[in-house]
Design a protein around this motif. Structure first.
Motif, PDB file in Angstrom:
ATOM      1  N   THR A   1     -14.330  90.670 -45.809  1.00 29.26           N
ATOM      2  CA  THR A   1     -14.494  91.612 -46.917  1.00 29.26           C
ATOM      3  C   THR A   1     -15.189  90.939 -48.091  1.00 29.26           C
ATOM      4  N   GLU A   2     -14.760  89.737 -48.417  1.00 27.66           N
ATOM      5  CA  GLU A   2     -15.360  89.010 -49.541  1.00 27.66           C
ATOM      6  C   GLU A   2     -16.819  88.669 -49.250  1.00 27.66           C
ATOM      7  N   MET A   3     -17.118  88.231 -48.024  1.00 25.94           N
ATOM      8  CA  MET A   3     -18.510  87.920 -47.677  1.00 25.94           C
ATOM      9  C   MET A   3     -19.379  89.174 -47.715  1.00 25.94           C
ATOM     10  N   ALA A   4     -18.838  90.300 -47.290  1.00 21.65           N
ATOM     11  CA  ALA A   4     -19.601  91.550 -47.335  1.00 21.65           C
ATOM     12  C   ALA A   4     -19.893  91.946 -48.777  1.00 21.65           C
ATOM     13  N   LYS A   5     -18.885  91.849 -49.647  1.00 19.91           N
ATOM     14  CA  LYS A   5     -19.081  92.169 -51.062  1.00 19.91           C
ATOM     15  C   LYS A   5     -20.118  91.244 -51.684  1.00 19.91           C
ATOM     16  N   GLN A   6     -20.031  89.946 -51.371  1.00 25.55           N
ATOM     17  CA  GLN A   6     -20.980  88.982 -51.921  1.00 25.55           C
ATOM     18  C   GLN A   6     -22.381  89.263 -51.399  1.00 25.55           C
ATOM     19  N   SER A   7     -22.485  89.648 -50.146  1.00 29.88           N
ATOM     20  CA  SER A   7     -23.796  89.966 -49.565  1.00 29.88           C
ATOM     21  C   SER A   7     -24.426  91.158 -50.260  1.00 29.88           C
ATOM     22  N   VAL A   8     -23.644  92.190 -50.526  1.00 26.37           N
ATOM     23  CA  VAL A   8     -24.155  93.362 -51.248  1.00 26.37           C
ATOM     24  C   VAL A   8     -24.571  92.956 -52.659  1.00 26.37           C
ATOM     25  N   ALA A   9     -23.794  92.076 -53.276  1.00 26.20           N
ATOM     26  CA  ALA A   9     -24.147  91.607 -54.622  1.00 26.20           C
ATOM     27  C   ALA A   9     -25.489  90.868 -54.605  1.00 26.20           C
ATOM     28  N   TYR A  10     -25.736  90.076 -53.542  1.00 23.53           N
ATOM     29  CA  TYR A  10     -27.021  89.383 -53.441  1.00 23.53           C
ATOM     30  C   TYR A  10     -28.168  90.367 -53.232  1.00 23.53           C
ATOM     31  N   VAL A  11     -27.958  91.396 -52.425  1.00 24.16           N
ATOM     32  CA  VAL A  11     -28.995  92.419 -52.243  1.00 24.16           C
ATOM     33  C   VAL A  11     -29.356  93.006 -53.603  1.00 24.16           C
ATOM     34  N   ASN A  12     -28.348  93.321 -54.399  1.00 22.36           N
ATOM     35  CA  ASN A  12     -28.588  93.891 -55.729  1.00 22.36           C
ATOM     36  C   ASN A  12     -29.230  92.885 -56.679  1.00 22.36           C
TER      37      ASN A  12
ATOM     38  N   GLU B   1     -31.805  93.580 -45.018  1.00 18.65           N
ATOM     39  CA  GLU B   1     -32.204  92.739 -43.888  1.00 18.65           C
ATOM     40  C   GLU B   1     -32.467  91.292 -44.310  1.00 18.65           C
ATOM     41  N   TYR B   2     -32.923  91.112 -45.544  1.00 20.12           N
ATOM     42  CA  TYR B   2     -33.187  89.754 -46.028  1.00 20.12           C
ATOM     43  C   TYR B   2     -31.887  88.952 -46.104  1.00 20.12           C
ATOM     44  N   VAL B   3     -30.847  89.556 -46.643  1.00 18.56           N
ATOM     45  CA  VAL B   3     -29.551  88.871 -46.736  1.00 18.56           C
ATOM     46  C   VAL B   3     -28.955  88.713 -45.336  1.00 18.56           C
ATOM     47  N   ALA B   4     -29.152  89.680 -44.471  1.00 18.19           N
ATOM     48  CA  ALA B   4     -28.678  89.555 -43.092  1.00 18.19           C
ATOM     49  C   ALA B   4     -29.340  88.350 -42.416  1.00 18.19           C
TER      50      ALA B   4
ATOM     51  N   ASP C   1     -29.085  82.654 -40.551  1.00 17.58           N
ATOM     52  CA  ASP C   1     -29.481  81.254 -40.729  1.00 17.58           C
ATOM     53  C   ASP C   1     -28.260  80.367 -40.977  1.00 17.58           C
ATOM     54  N   ILE C   2     -27.328  80.861 -41.767  1.00 16.30           N
ATOM     55  CA  ILE C   2     -26.097  80.108 -42.034  1.00 16.30           C
ATOM     56  C   ILE C   2     -25.306  79.934 -40.741  1.00 16.30           C
ATOM     57  N   ALA C   3     -25.182  81.009 -39.951  1.00 16.50           N
ATOM     58  CA  ALA C   3     -24.461  80.932 -38.677  1.00 16.50           C
ATOM     59  C   ALA C   3     -25.128  79.925 -37.746  1.00 16.50           C
ATOM     60  N   ASP C   4     -26.458  79.948 -37.681  1.00 14.87           N
ATOM     61  CA  ASP C   4     -27.189  78.998 -36.842  1.00 14.87           C
ATOM     62  C   ASP C   4     -26.944  77.563 -37.313  1.00 14.87           C
ATOM     63  N   ALA C   5     -26.938  77.361 -38.616  1.00 23.44           N
ATOM     64  CA  ALA C   5     -26.707  76.021 -39.165  1.00 23.44           C
ATOM     65  C   ALA C   5     -25.296  75.543 -38.837  1.00 23.44           C
ATOM     66  N   LEU C   6     -24.318  76.417 -38.932  1.00 22.39           N
ATOM     67  CA  LEU C   6     -22.937  76.029 -38.614  1.00 22.39           C
ATOM     68  C   LEU C   6     -22.805  75.593 -37.163  1.00 22.39           C
ATOM     69  N   THR C   7     -23.399  76.332 -36.255  1.00 22.38           N
ATOM     70  CA  THR C   7     -23.272  75.966 -34.842  1.00 22.38           C
ATOM     71  C   THR C   7     -24.099  74.735 -34.506  1.00 22.38           C
ATOM     72  N   SER C   8     -25.202  74.485 -35.217  1.00 20.52           N
ATOM     73  CA  SER C   8     -25.983  73.283 -34.933  1.00 20.52           C
ATOM     74  C   SER C   8     -25.334  72.040 -35.534  1.00 20.52           C
ATOM     75  N   ILE C   9     -24.634  72.192 -36.634  1.00 22.62           N
ATOM     76  CA  ILE C   9     -23.917  71.065 -37.248  1.00 22.62           C
ATOM     77  C   ILE C   9     -22.716  70.691 -36.396  1.00 22.62           C
ATOM     78  N   HIS C  10     -22.131  71.662 -35.755  1.00 24.35           N
ATOM     79  CA  HIS C  10     -20.924  71.476 -34.954  1.00 24.35           C
ATOM     80  C   HIS C  10     -21.244  71.856 -33.509  1.00 24.35           C
ATOM     81  N   PRO C  11     -22.185  71.117 -32.848  1.00 25.93           N
ATOM     82  CA  PRO C  11     -22.683  71.539 -31.543  1.00 25.93           C
ATOM     83  C   PRO C  11     -21.646  71.565 -30.446  1.00 25.93           C
TER      84      PRO C  11
END
Length: 70
Positions: free
Chosen positions: A25-36, A43-46, A51-61
């Motif tokens: 919920t907090e990440m969704a609210k923050q994402s909407v705030a960034y869109v605004n 789609e840009y925030v998505a 990219d963040i998800a990809d970075a997390l999985t590559s850091i923790h392979p």
């Protein structure tokens, strides 16, 4: 600690209710705030979130996209 590499991690109901859903919920609210704030299409925030998800999985392979390591 047991070896759970073959098992897919599942949150407990308590984790889901008290930590994970509020985090979503907090990440969704923050994402909407960034869109605004950026005045950009959602789609840009998505893409940023992907990219963040990809970075997390590559850091923790060793997680290979699942959290069996937890």
């Amino acid at each position: 600690m047991s070896d759970n590499r073959g098992l897919k991690w599942q949150p407990t109901k308590e984790q889901l209710d008290n930590m994970i859903l509020p985090a979503y919920t907090e990440m969704a609210k923050q994402s909407v705030a960034y869109v605004n704030k950026f005045e950009c299409p959602p789609e840009y925030v998505a893409d940023m979130l992907r990219d963040i998800a990809d970075a997390l999985t590559s850091i923790h392979p060793e997680s290979k996209g699942n959290c069996s390591c937890c």
